[in-house]
Design a protein around this motif. Structure first.
Motif, PDB file in Angstrom:
ATOM      1  N   ALA A  89     -35.806  26.115   9.048  1.00  0.00           N
ATOM      2  CA  ALA A  89     -35.544  27.209   8.124  1.00  0.00           C
ATOM      3  C   ALA A  89     -35.846  28.560   8.739  1.00  0.00           C
ATOM      4  N   ALA A  90     -36.680  28.572   9.809  1.00  0.00           N
ATOM      5  CA  ALA A  90     -37.046  29.839  10.437  1.00  0.00           C
ATOM      6  C   ALA A  90     -36.067  30.252  11.516  1.00  0.00           C
ATOM      7  N   ALA A  91     -35.043  29.439  11.784  1.00  0.00           N
ATOM      8  CA  ALA A  91     -34.133  29.719  12.884  1.00  0.00           C
ATOM      9  C   ALA A  91     -32.693  29.742  12.402  1.00  0.00           C
ATOM     10  N   PRO A  92     -31.884  30.699  12.913  1.00  0.00           N
ATOM     11  CA  PRO A  92     -30.468  30.706  12.554  1.00  0.00           C
ATOM     12  C   PRO A  92     -29.732  29.477  13.048  1.00  0.00           C
ATOM     13  N   SER A  93     -30.240  28.840  14.097  1.00  0.00           N
ATOM     14  CA  SER A  93     -29.578  27.670  14.655  1.00  0.00           C
ATOM     15  C   SER A  93     -30.188  26.393  14.104  1.00  0.00           C
ATOM     16  N   PRO A  94     -29.384  25.472  13.568  1.00  0.00           N
ATOM     17  CA  PRO A  94     -29.926  24.199  13.085  1.00  0.00           C
ATOM     18  C   PRO A  94     -30.462  23.333  14.212  1.00  0.00           C
ATOM     19  N   LEU A  95     -30.193  23.709  15.458  1.00  0.00           N
ATOM     20  CA  LEU A  95     -30.674  22.934  16.596  1.00  0.00           C
ATOM     21  C   LEU A  95     -32.128  23.252  16.918  1.00  0.00           C
ATOM     22  N   GLY A  96     -32.686  24.313  16.311  1.00  0.00           N
ATOM     23  CA  GLY A  96     -34.062  24.692  16.596  1.00  0.00           C
ATOM     24  C   GLY A  96     -34.226  25.424  17.903  1.00  0.00           C
ATOM     25  N   LEU A  97     -33.131  25.835  18.529  1.00  0.00           N
ATOM     26  CA  LEU A  97     -33.165  26.622  19.768  1.00  0.00           C
ATOM     27  C   LEU A  97     -32.382  27.910  19.514  1.00  0.00           C
ATOM     28  N   ARG A 134     -19.881  12.826  13.909  1.00  0.00           N
ATOM     29  CA  ARG A 134     -20.137  13.584  15.140  1.00  0.00           C
ATOM     30  C   ARG A 134     -19.947  15.069  14.853  1.00  0.00           C
ATOM     31  N   THR A 135     -20.918  15.880  15.294  1.00  0.00           N
ATOM     32  CA  THR A 135     -20.822  17.328  15.124  1.00  0.00           C
ATOM     33  C   THR A 135     -21.000  17.999  16.475  1.00  0.00           C
ATOM     34  N   ASP A 136     -20.026  18.827  16.846  1.00  0.00           N
ATOM     35  CA  ASP A 136     -20.088  19.598  18.088  1.00  0.00           C
ATOM     36  C   ASP A 136     -20.480  21.035  17.763  1.00  0.00           C
ATOM     37  N   TYR A 137     -21.519  21.520  18.447  1.00  0.00           N
ATOM     38  CA  TYR A 137     -22.061  22.851  18.202  1.00  0.00           C
ATOM     39  C   TYR A 137     -21.852  23.760  19.416  1.00  0.00           C
ATOM     40  N   GLU A 138     -21.636  25.027  19.135  1.00  0.00           N
ATOM     41  CA  GLU A 138     -21.740  26.094  20.124  1.00  0.00           C
ATOM     42  C   GLU A 138     -22.618  27.179  19.524  1.00  0.00           C
ATOM     43  N   VAL A 139     -23.715  27.498  20.197  1.00  0.00           N
ATOM     44  CA  VAL A 139     -24.597  28.572  19.747  1.00  0.00           C
ATOM     45  C   VAL A 139     -24.249  29.824  20.547  1.00  0.00           C
ATOM     46  N   LEU A 140     -23.937  30.898  19.830  1.00  0.00           N
ATOM     47  CA  LEU A 140     -23.493  32.135  20.462  1.00  0.00           C
ATOM     48  C   LEU A 140     -24.551  33.217  20.294  1.00  0.00           C
ATOM     49  N   ALA A 141     -24.790  33.967  21.367  1.00  0.00           N
ATOM     50  CA  ALA A 141     -25.661  35.129  21.332  1.00  0.00           C
ATOM     51  C   ALA A 141     -24.810  36.343  21.686  1.00  0.00           C
ATOM     52  N   GLY A 173     -26.066  23.506   7.653  1.00  0.00           N
ATOM     53  CA  GLY A 173     -26.868  24.236   8.633  1.00  0.00           C
ATOM     54  C   GLY A 173     -28.354  24.243   8.374  1.00  0.00           C
ATOM     55  N   ARG A 174     -28.858  23.385   7.488  1.00  0.00           N
ATOM     56  CA  ARG A 174     -30.272  23.444   7.113  1.00  0.00           C
ATOM     57  C   ARG A 174     -31.172  22.556   7.962  1.00  0.00           C
ATOM     58  N   GLY A 175     -30.626  21.850   8.931  1.00  0.00           N
ATOM     59  CA  GLY A 175     -31.462  21.010   9.775  1.00  0.00           C
ATOM     60  C   GLY A 175     -31.524  19.577   9.283  1.00  0.00           C
ATOM     61  N   VAL A 176     -31.789  18.664  10.209  1.00  0.00           N
ATOM     62  CA  VAL A 176     -31.739  17.239   9.904  1.00  0.00           C
ATOM     63  C   VAL A 176     -32.767  16.848   8.848  1.00  0.00           C
ATOM     64  N   ALA A 177     -34.037  17.265   9.018  1.00  0.00           N
ATOM     65  CA  ALA A 177     -35.100  16.828   8.113  1.00  0.00           C
ATOM     66  C   ALA A 177     -34.834  17.271   6.680  1.00  0.00           C
ATOM     67  N   GLU A 178     -34.429  18.515   6.509  1.00  0.00           N
ATOM     68  CA  GLU A 178     -34.197  19.019   5.155  1.00  0.00           C
ATOM     69  C   GLU A 178     -33.001  18.335   4.508  1.00  0.00           C
ATOM     70  N   ARG A 179     -31.946  18.107   5.270  1.00  0.00           N
ATOM     71  CA  ARG A 179     -30.765  17.436   4.716  1.00  0.00           C
ATOM     72  C   ARG A 179     -31.098  16.000   4.320  1.00  0.00           C
ATOM     73  N   VAL A 230     -32.259   8.455  12.672  1.00  0.00           N
ATOM     74  CA  VAL A 230     -31.271   8.927  11.709  1.00  0.00           C
ATOM     75  C   VAL A 230     -30.311   9.954  12.310  1.00  0.00           C
ATOM     76  N   GLU A 231     -30.641  10.433  13.498  1.00  0.00           N
ATOM     77  CA  GLU A 231     -29.763  11.390  14.188  1.00  0.00           C
ATOM     78  C   GLU A 231     -30.157  11.440  15.646  1.00  0.00           C
ATOM     79  N   THR A 232     -29.157  11.627  16.513  1.00  0.00           N
ATOM     80  CA  THR A 232     -29.450  11.862  17.918  1.00  0.00           C
ATOM     81  C   THR A 232     -28.458  12.886  18.447  1.00  0.00           C
ATOM     82  N   ALA A 233     -28.907  13.658  19.415  1.00  0.00           N
ATOM     83  CA  ALA A 233     -28.066  14.753  19.920  1.00  0.00           C
ATOM     84  C   ALA A 233     -28.324  14.974  21.399  1.00  0.00           C
ATOM     85  N   ASP A 234     -27.333  15.536  22.054  1.00  0.00           N
ATOM     86  CA  ASP A 234     -27.461  15.992  23.440  1.00  0.00           C
ATOM     87  C   ASP A 234     -27.231  17.497  23.451  1.00  0.00           C
ATOM     88  N   ILE A 235     -28.255  18.240  23.845  1.00  0.00           N
ATOM     89  CA  ILE A 235     -28.220  19.699  23.870  1.00  0.00           C
ATOM     90  C   ILE A 235     -28.172  20.144  25.326  1.00  0.00           C
TER      91      ILE A 235
END
Length: 256
Positions: A89-97, A134-141, A173-179, A230-235
Protein backbone atom coordinates in the motif's frame (compact mmCIF):
# COMPACT_ATOMS: atom_id res chain seq x y z
CA UNK A 1 43.70 -25.09 -32.66
CA UNK A 2 40.42 -24.38 -30.90
CA UNK A 3 42.26 -23.59 -27.66
CA UNK A 4 44.49 -21.09 -29.46
CA UNK A 5 41.45 -19.38 -31.02
CA UNK A 6 39.73 -19.14 -27.61
CA UNK A 7 42.86 -17.75 -26.03
CA UNK A 8 43.06 -15.24 -28.87
CA UNK A 9 39.65 -13.63 -28.37
CA UNK A 10 40.05 -13.64 -24.58
CA UNK A 11 43.42 -11.92 -24.97
CA UNK A 12 41.93 -9.27 -27.23
CA UNK A 13 38.96 -8.76 -24.91
CA UNK A 14 41.31 -8.17 -21.99
CA UNK A 15 43.35 -5.70 -24.02
CA UNK A 16 40.17 -3.75 -24.83
CA UNK A 17 39.18 -3.71 -21.16
CA UNK A 18 42.63 -2.50 -20.14
CA UNK A 19 42.48 0.45 -22.54
CA UNK A 20 39.07 1.46 -21.20
CA UNK A 21 39.98 1.09 -17.52
CA UNK A 22 43.32 2.94 -17.74
CA UNK A 23 41.79 5.80 -19.74
CA UNK A 24 43.62 5.16 -23.00
CA UNK A 25 40.15 5.01 -24.54
CA UNK A 26 37.95 7.53 -22.67
CA UNK A 27 34.15 7.54 -22.61
CA UNK A 28 32.79 8.21 -26.08
CA UNK A 29 35.92 7.02 -27.87
CA UNK A 30 35.16 5.21 -31.12
CA UNK A 31 36.96 1.90 -31.54
CA UNK A 32 38.98 1.19 -34.69
CA UNK A 33 37.19 -1.03 -37.18
CA UNK A 34 37.61 -4.80 -37.17
CA UNK A 35 40.30 -4.99 -39.86
CA UNK A 36 42.42 -2.45 -38.00
CA UNK A 37 42.08 -4.25 -34.67
CA UNK A 38 42.72 -7.62 -36.33
CA UNK A 39 45.93 -6.32 -37.86
CA UNK A 40 47.05 -4.74 -34.58
CA UNK A 41 46.53 -7.89 -32.51
CA UNK A 42 47.57 -10.36 -35.21
CA UNK A 43 44.27 -12.24 -35.20
CA UNK A 44 41.36 -12.81 -37.57
CA UNK A 45 38.36 -10.48 -37.80
CA UNK A 46 36.11 -13.16 -36.31
CA UNK A 47 38.32 -13.25 -33.23
CA UNK A 48 37.96 -9.47 -32.91
CA UNK A 49 34.18 -9.78 -33.27
CA UNK A 50 34.04 -12.34 -30.43
CA UNK A 51 36.21 -10.14 -28.21
CA UNK A 52 34.11 -7.04 -28.83
CA UNK A 53 30.89 -8.97 -28.13
CA UNK A 54 32.26 -10.00 -24.72
CA UNK A 55 33.10 -6.43 -23.74
CA UNK A 56 29.76 -5.20 -25.11
CA UNK A 57 27.97 -7.73 -22.89
CA UNK A 58 29.94 -6.45 -19.89
CA UNK A 59 28.56 -2.96 -20.51
CA UNK A 60 31.90 -1.28 -21.21
CA UNK A 61 31.09 -0.66 -24.87
CA UNK A 62 27.99 0.25 -26.85
CA UNK A 63 27.25 -0.16 -30.52
CA UNK A 64 25.16 2.01 -32.85
CA UNK A 65 23.83 1.50 -36.36
CA UNK A 66 22.90 3.96 -39.07
CA UNK A 67 24.47 7.41 -39.26
CA UNK A 68 27.32 7.68 -36.76
CA UNK A 69 27.47 3.91 -36.50
CA UNK A 70 30.30 2.12 -34.79
CA UNK A 71 31.36 0.80 -31.41
CA UNK A 72 32.13 3.29 -28.65
CA UNK A 73 33.37 3.28 -25.07
CA UNK A 74 30.25 3.58 -22.99
CA UNK A 75 29.71 6.56 -20.72
CA UNK A 76 29.16 5.25 -17.16
CA UNK A 77 25.51 5.62 -16.21
CA UNK A 78 24.43 7.15 -12.95
CA UNK A 79 23.17 4.55 -10.50
CA UNK A 80 19.88 4.99 -8.66
CA UNK A 81 18.16 3.50 -5.64
CA UNK A 82 15.39 0.94 -6.08
CA UNK A 83 13.88 0.40 -2.62
CA UNK A 84 12.19 -2.91 -1.83
CA UNK A 85 8.99 -1.87 -0.08
CA UNK A 86 7.48 -4.57 2.10
CA UNK A 87 4.11 -2.83 2.42
CA UNK A 88 2.39 -2.79 -1.00
CA UNK A 89 0.00 0.00 0.00
CA UNK A 90 3.00 2.30 0.49
CA UNK A 91 4.27 1.82 -3.07
CA UNK A 92 2.84 2.80 -6.46
CA UNK A 93 4.12 -0.51 -7.83
CA UNK A 94 2.34 -3.73 -6.77
CA UNK A 95 5.70 -5.45 -7.17
CA UNK A 96 7.08 -3.68 -4.09
CA UNK A 97 9.97 -2.21 -6.11
CA UNK A 98 9.53 1.51 -6.74
CA UNK A 99 12.25 3.78 -8.21
CA UNK A 100 12.95 6.60 -5.76
CA UNK A 101 12.57 10.19 -6.91
CA UNK A 102 10.65 9.48 -10.12
CA UNK A 103 7.12 9.79 -11.42
CA UNK A 104 6.24 6.09 -11.37
CA UNK A 105 3.55 4.34 -13.39
CA UNK A 106 2.78 0.70 -14.07
CA UNK A 107 1.58 -0.97 -17.23
CA UNK A 108 0.14 -4.44 -16.80
CA UNK A 109 -1.69 -7.00 -18.88
CA UNK A 110 -3.35 -10.08 -17.41
CA UNK A 111 -4.33 -13.23 -19.31
CA UNK A 112 -6.49 -15.91 -17.70
CA UNK A 113 -6.36 -19.65 -18.29
CA UNK A 114 -2.71 -19.84 -19.38
CA UNK A 115 -1.17 -23.35 -19.04
CA UNK A 116 1.63 -23.34 -16.47
CA UNK A 117 5.12 -24.14 -17.81
CA UNK A 118 6.92 -26.90 -15.93
CA UNK A 119 9.18 -24.57 -13.92
CA UNK A 120 6.27 -22.35 -12.84
CA UNK A 121 4.13 -25.37 -11.95
CA UNK A 122 6.91 -26.67 -9.72
CA UNK A 123 7.15 -23.36 -7.87
CA UNK A 124 3.38 -23.20 -7.37
CA UNK A 125 3.03 -26.86 -6.42
CA UNK A 126 0.58 -27.59 -9.23
CA UNK A 127 0.68 -29.84 -12.28
CA UNK A 128 2.33 -28.77 -15.50
CA UNK A 129 -0.26 -27.19 -17.85
CA UNK A 130 -2.67 -26.47 -14.99
CA UNK A 131 -4.36 -23.17 -15.75
CA UNK A 132 -2.98 -19.92 -14.35
CA UNK A 133 -3.52 -16.19 -14.55
CA UNK A 134 -0.41 -14.64 -16.06
CA UNK A 135 0.28 -10.92 -15.62
CA UNK A 136 3.08 -9.09 -17.44
CA UNK A 137 4.26 -5.86 -15.81
CA UNK A 138 6.35 -2.91 -16.94
CA UNK A 139 7.28 -0.37 -14.27
CA UNK A 140 8.02 3.04 -15.75
CA UNK A 141 9.94 5.91 -14.18
CA UNK A 142 9.37 9.21 -15.97
CA UNK A 143 7.78 7.19 -18.79
CA UNK A 144 10.84 4.95 -19.28
CA UNK A 145 10.69 1.23 -18.53
CA UNK A 146 13.03 0.42 -15.64
CA UNK A 147 11.98 -3.12 -14.72
CA UNK A 148 9.74 -5.90 -15.94
CA UNK A 149 8.00 -8.79 -14.24
CA UNK A 150 5.86 -11.80 -15.05
CA UNK A 151 3.52 -13.06 -12.34
CA UNK A 152 1.61 -16.36 -12.19
CA UNK A 153 -1.34 -17.28 -9.96
CA UNK A 154 -3.25 -20.59 -9.99
CA UNK A 155 -6.54 -19.99 -11.79
CA UNK A 156 -8.32 -22.53 -9.58
CA UNK A 157 -7.54 -20.34 -6.56
CA UNK A 158 -9.11 -17.09 -7.78
CA UNK A 159 -11.58 -18.07 -10.51
CA UNK A 160 -15.10 -16.67 -10.07
CA UNK A 161 -13.82 -14.13 -7.51
CA UNK A 162 -13.43 -10.34 -7.78
CA UNK A 163 -9.62 -10.68 -7.63
CA UNK A 164 -9.11 -13.14 -10.49
CA UNK A 165 -7.26 -10.45 -12.48
CA UNK A 166 -4.50 -8.76 -10.43
CA UNK A 167 -4.85 -5.51 -12.36
CA UNK A 168 -8.63 -5.53 -12.73
CA UNK A 169 -11.61 -5.28 -10.40
CA UNK A 170 -11.99 -3.45 -7.08
CA UNK A 171 -8.51 -4.32 -5.76
CA UNK A 172 -6.52 -3.71 -8.92
CA UNK A 173 -2.85 -3.12 -8.16
CA UNK A 174 -3.21 -3.65 -4.40
CA UNK A 175 -0.63 -6.41 -4.04
CA UNK A 176 -0.88 -10.16 -3.60
CA UNK A 177 -1.46 -10.29 0.18
CA UNK A 178 -4.25 -7.72 0.20
CA UNK A 179 -6.03 -9.27 -2.79
CA UNK A 180 -5.82 -12.79 -1.40
CA UNK A 181 -7.17 -11.68 1.98
CA UNK A 182 -10.41 -10.74 0.25
CA UNK A 183 -11.05 -14.38 -0.65
CA UNK A 184 -10.07 -15.81 2.72
CA UNK A 185 -6.46 -16.66 1.88
CA UNK A 186 -3.93 -15.35 4.42
CA UNK A 187 -0.47 -14.73 2.98
CA UNK A 188 2.16 -14.99 5.69
CA UNK A 189 5.51 -15.02 3.93
CA UNK A 190 7.30 -14.30 0.69
CA UNK A 191 10.60 -15.68 -0.55
CA UNK A 192 12.88 -13.88 -3.00
CA UNK A 193 15.83 -15.46 -4.78
CA UNK A 194 18.04 -13.00 -6.73
CA UNK A 195 20.24 -14.33 -9.53
CA UNK A 196 22.56 -12.62 -12.04
CA UNK A 197 21.48 -12.99 -15.66
CA UNK A 198 22.25 -11.48 -19.06
CA UNK A 199 19.51 -9.69 -20.95
CA UNK A 200 18.27 -11.04 -24.26
CA UNK A 201 17.94 -8.63 -27.16
CA UNK A 202 14.18 -7.94 -26.95
CA UNK A 203 14.18 -7.35 -23.19
CA UNK A 204 17.35 -5.24 -23.39
CA UNK A 205 15.73 -2.97 -25.97
CA UNK A 206 12.64 -2.59 -23.78
CA UNK A 207 14.82 -1.61 -20.82
CA UNK A 208 16.97 0.76 -22.89
CA UNK A 209 20.21 -1.16 -22.57
CA UNK A 210 22.39 -3.45 -24.67
CA UNK A 211 21.85 -7.18 -25.36
CA UNK A 212 23.89 -9.25 -22.95
CA UNK A 213 23.93 -6.53 -20.28
CA UNK A 214 23.90 -7.73 -16.70
CA UNK A 215 20.60 -7.81 -14.80
CA UNK A 216 19.22 -9.13 -11.53
CA UNK A 217 16.43 -11.69 -11.84
CA UNK A 218 14.37 -12.00 -8.65
CA UNK A 219 12.31 -15.18 -8.28
CA UNK A 220 9.55 -14.20 -5.86
CA UNK A 221 6.89 -16.50 -4.35
CA UNK A 222 4.06 -15.73 -1.92
CA UNK A 223 2.85 -18.44 0.50
CA UNK A 224 -0.36 -18.72 2.49
CA UNK A 225 -0.59 -19.73 6.13
CA UNK A 226 -0.77 -23.45 5.27
CA UNK A 227 2.43 -23.31 3.19
CA UNK A 228 0.76 -23.35 -0.23
CA UNK A 229 2.24 -21.07 -2.88
CA UNK A 230 -0.40 -18.65 -4.17
CA UNK A 231 1.70 -16.57 -6.56
CA UNK A 232 5.13 -16.62 -8.13
CA UNK A 233 6.89 -14.04 -10.27
CA UNK A 234 10.12 -13.31 -12.09
CA UNK A 235 11.24 -9.69 -11.73
CA UNK A 236 14.01 -8.34 -13.97
CA UNK A 237 16.10 -5.28 -13.02
CA UNK A 238 19.07 -3.89 -15.05
CA UNK A 239 22.08 -4.18 -12.74
CA UNK A 240 24.02 -1.31 -14.30
CA UNK A 241 21.45 1.29 -13.26
CA UNK A 242 19.82 0.21 -10.02
CA UNK A 243 20.87 -0.72 -6.51
CA UNK A 244 18.08 -2.75 -4.91
CA UNK A 245 17.90 -1.82 -1.23
CA UNK A 246 16.13 -3.81 1.51
CA UNK A 247 15.14 -1.95 4.67
CA UNK A 248 14.42 -4.68 7.23
CA UNK A 249 12.90 -3.55 10.56
CA UNK A 250 14.12 -5.35 13.67
CA UNK A 251 12.59 -5.62 17.12
CA UNK A 252 14.69 -3.75 19.68
CA UNK A 253 16.81 -6.02 21.86
CA UNK A 254 16.34 -5.13 25.53
CA UNK A 255 19.42 -4.34 27.57
CA UNK A 256 20.48 -6.95 30.03
Amino acid sequence: MADRQEAGYLRVAQALRDRIVDGTWPAGHKLPNRPALAAEFGVGENTVRQAVEIVLAEGLLESFRGRGRGTFVRTPRERHILPRTLTPAAAPSPLGLTPAGYLVSVEAESTAKVPAPAAIAARLGIEEDDLCVRTDYEVLADLRCVLTATSWEPYALTKSTPVVLPEGGPLAGRGVAERMSQIGVTVVRVTEVPRPVQLERETAQLLGTTPGAQAISIERTHYEIGGRAVETADILVPAERWDITYDIPLNPVPRT
